[in-house]
Design a protein around this motif. Structure first.
Motif, PDB file in Angstrom:
ATOM      1  N   UNK A  74      -0.343   9.690 -17.621  1.00 49.22           N
ATOM      2  CA  UNK A  74      -0.990   8.867 -16.604  1.00 49.22           C
ATOM      3  C   UNK A  74      -1.038   7.403 -17.023  1.00 49.22           C
ATOM      4  N   UNK A  75      -1.359   7.147 -18.287  1.00 47.93           N
ATOM      5  CA  UNK A  75      -1.428   5.760 -18.751  1.00 47.93           C
ATOM      6  C   UNK A  75      -0.053   5.088 -18.652  1.00 47.93           C
ATOM      7  N   UNK A  76       0.987   5.825 -18.994  1.00 42.13           N
ATOM      8  CA  UNK A  76       2.354   5.304 -18.908  1.00 42.13           C
ATOM      9  C   UNK A  76       2.714   5.027 -17.442  1.00 42.13           C
ATOM     10  N   UNK A  77       2.323   5.946 -16.551  1.00 43.22           N
ATOM     11  CA  UNK A  77       2.623   5.771 -15.123  1.00 43.22           C
ATOM     12  C   UNK A  77       1.959   4.513 -14.580  1.00 43.22           C
ATOM     13  N   UNK A  78       0.682   4.338 -14.901  1.00 46.02           N
ATOM     14  CA  UNK A  78      -0.048   3.185 -14.374  1.00 46.02           C
ATOM     15  C   UNK A  78       0.530   1.864 -14.877  1.00 46.02           C
ATOM     16  N   UNK A  79       1.101   1.885 -16.072  1.00 46.25           N
ATOM     17  CA  UNK A  79       1.644   0.659 -16.655  1.00 46.25           C
ATOM     18  C   UNK A  79       3.050   0.336 -16.140  1.00 46.25           C
ATOM     19  N   UNK A  80       3.742   1.345 -15.564  1.00 48.99           N
ATOM     20  CA  UNK A  80       5.160   1.128 -15.269  1.00 48.99           C
ATOM     21  C   UNK A  80       5.608   1.486 -13.852  1.00 48.99           C
ATOM     22  N   UNK A  81       4.759   2.132 -13.075  1.00 43.76           N
ATOM     23  CA  UNK A  81       5.172   2.576 -11.746  1.00 43.76           C
ATOM     24  C   UNK A  81       4.034   2.380 -10.736  1.00 43.76           C
ATOM     25  N   UNK A  82       4.357   2.264  -9.444  1.00 47.72           N
ATOM     26  CA  UNK A  82       3.302   2.311  -8.423  1.00 47.72           C
ATOM     27  C   UNK A  82       2.606   3.669  -8.498  1.00 47.72           C
ATOM     28  N   UNK A  83       1.315   3.679  -8.745  1.00 48.30           N
ATOM     29  CA  UNK A  83       0.594   4.919  -9.026  1.00 48.30           C
ATOM     30  C   UNK A  83      -0.629   5.021  -8.123  1.00 48.30           C
ATOM     31  N   UNK A 112       0.837  -1.202   0.000  1.00 53.31           N
ATOM     32  CA  UNK A 112       0.000   0.000   0.000  1.00 53.31           C
ATOM     33  C   UNK A 112       0.871   1.251   0.000  1.00 53.31           C
ATOM     34  N   UNK A 113       0.211   2.408  -0.076  1.00 46.12           N
ATOM     35  CA  UNK A 113       0.961   3.657  -0.217  1.00 46.12           C
ATOM     36  C   UNK A 113       1.800   3.970   1.012  1.00 46.12           C
ATOM     37  N   UNK A 114       1.366   3.554   2.196  1.00 47.13           N
ATOM     38  CA  UNK A 114       2.145   3.809   3.408  1.00 47.13           C
ATOM     39  C   UNK A 114       3.502   3.112   3.326  1.00 47.13           C
ATOM     40  N   UNK A 115       3.508   1.872   2.887  1.00 47.02           N
ATOM     41  CA  UNK A 115       4.763   1.135   2.730  1.00 47.02           C
ATOM     42  C   UNK A 115       5.608   1.723   1.608  1.00 47.02           C
ATOM     43  N   UNK A 116       4.953   2.118   0.519  1.00 44.31           N
ATOM     44  CA  UNK A 116       5.682   2.714  -0.604  1.00 44.31           C
ATOM     45  C   UNK A 116       6.398   3.987  -0.166  1.00 44.31           C
TER      46      UNK A 116
END
Length: 464
Positions: A87-96, A2-6
């Motif tokens: 945004x589409x690139x971020x969702x495909x390649x990074x924790x977003x 989750x985002x807290x751990x990230x």
């Protein structure tokens, strides 16, 4: 994960929409916490340049190349439309994660998070609480939905465990949070395109209150709020209001100058302080009382809190005076719900102007349709009413509602398709001693900018 751990493992964070009023303060706090921050925006705004000056690497325009390969985390605003390349690139390649998720993580990062919610008054009360706690030496961090002149920003980073956070109910954003102290100012029928019914709104606020770890400070004079928290246990339940049944009470309310209210604060019958407000409108008495209660619950000295509240002169777009030109005063307010418009215009009418001009931009087709009669009723408090086209925002007009439908219900009201036409009309019809106040959460404030620019081009400067 989750985002807290990230966040615990991240070093580099990228924001898509970094210039947004709700995004900029989050990015600023992360910078102060030692993260490397970058971001993009399609608009070259004051907030975009501010966060760039603070140390973020910023890009105008949104494309996938903006995101560095070693980025650990991407945050985006839900104002970004589907199909956005970055945004589409971020969702495909990074924790977003969406902004609300980060705000929720912040609420758990600080030891004393004050989440200020309510259908009306959130920005003003969050601003009041921030200034009061600053004056009391509590050095809070804050994320506010409007610009706070005292800090010239939409948020701040403080060197303490105190965190003041405006907590918005739309899309259940506030349910991502875990406040220590939950403040509920009021509950009204709004955002019905999302909630559908008032009962659903009450349920959402109850969930927000239940998420508080320590206390709930709520309006004991507001029946909808009382319904929402009825029977709640397991945390301190604290009421505020004017009624004698409340724990925190505003009494002996006066308006020494006819505009700005003063009142005495009592806690469980004991006098705590005398408060003199520097913002107009009787509705701000309860906003200030809620801020007072939240600040004191966080350890603030009552007298210092009162002094801080007196030093608060308003948040951006909350009865914000733009200036006076040729005897005509121009102001702007974020009011976009009938109740908000009502209290704003009532305050304006007490300020001894010859005429009050309400220039309103309806926001969303669903709200305008659902509350048409209420809008018509409260706008008639003004002496003159001018309407713009409805700002659809996230909606398409599939229900056949138009500005003319509202104008037809208000005697003497006029409406125009463009801001330039509205500016033309006002310049031809206002007179010295008038107040022109733009009302709405969209871009209706631009009308005053158009007018003042034209006047200054004609050599008419702001009155002293």
């Amino acid at each position: 994960m989750d985002i807290n751990e990230r966040l615990q493992k991240a070093k580099k964070i990228h924001f898509i929409g970094i210039g947004g009023a709700g995004m900029c303060p989050l990015a600023e706090i992360l910078l102060k916490l030692g993260y490397t921050v970058s971001g993009s925006d399609n608009n070259d705004t004051e907030t975009f340049r501010r966060i760039e000056r603070e140390g973020a690497r910023c890009f105008l325009g949104q494309k996938k190349e903006n995101i560095a390969p070693d980025t650990d985390l991407v945050i985006y605003t839900n104002a970004i439309l589907a199909g956005n390349e970055e945004l589409e690139y971020a969702k495909a390649n990074f924790p977003t994660f969406e902004r609300a998720e980060l705000l929720g993580a912040f609420s758990r990062h600080f030891g004393n998070c004050i989440g200020i919610s309510g259908t009306h008054g959130k920005t003003t009360t969050s601003s009041m609480a921030t200034v009061a706690m600053m004056y009391a030496g509590l050095d809070p961090s804050a994320v506010i939905g409007g610009k706070l002149p005292e800090i010239d920003a939409y948020g701040r980073f403080g060197h303490s465990q105190n965190f003041v956070c405006e907590s918005c109910e739309f899309n259940n954003t506030f349910l991502k949070m875990t406040p220590d102290i939950a403040v509920i100012l009021n509950i009204d029928a709004d955002h019905l395109d999302f909630f559908k019914t008032l009962d659903n709104i009450k349920k959402a606020f109850r969930q927000f209150a239940e998420s508080a770890t320590k206390a709930v400070i709520y309006n004991g004079d507001d029946q909808n709020t009382m319904d929402a928290v009825s029977g709640m246990t397991g945390k301190e339940m604290v009421t505020f209001g004017r009624g004698e049944q409340n724990d925190w009470r505003a009494d002996n309310i006066t308006a020494p100058d006819g505009v700005h209210n003063a009142f005495d604060v009592f806690y469980k019958g004991k006098f705590m302080a005398h408060v003199q407000l520097s913002v107009p409108g009787e509705h701000n008495v309860l906003n200030a009382l809620a801020a007072f209660a939240a600040a004191c619950a966080s350890g603030a000295d009552p007298q210092k809190t009162a002094e801080g509240l007196q030093e608060f002169h308003g948040a951006g777009r909350r009865f914000e005076i733009a200036g006076k030109y040729a005897g005509v005063t121009y102001a702007d307010d974020y009011a976009h719900h009938p109740k908000e418009i009502e209290v704003t215009l009532q305050a304006a009418k007490k300020m001894h102007f010859k005429r009050v001009w309400a220039v309103h931009q309806p926001f969303t087709y669903s709200r305008t349709k659902a509350l048409l009669d209420d809008f018509a009723r409260v706008l008639q408090i003004a002496d003159k009413v001018v309407l713009s086209e409805i700002m659809g925002s996230r909606e398409v007009n599939t229900i056949g509602i138009h500005t003319k439908d509202l104008a037809d219900k208000i005697p003497g009201a006029v409406w125009f398709e463009t801001f330039d036409e509205i500016a033309d009309y006002l310049l031809q019809n206002v007179a010295p001693g008038d107040l022109v106040i733009t009302l709405g959460c969209g871009d209706v404030y631009k009308i005053t900018r158009i007018i003042t620019k034209r006047l200054e081009e004609q050599g008419i400067k702001k009155d002293d």
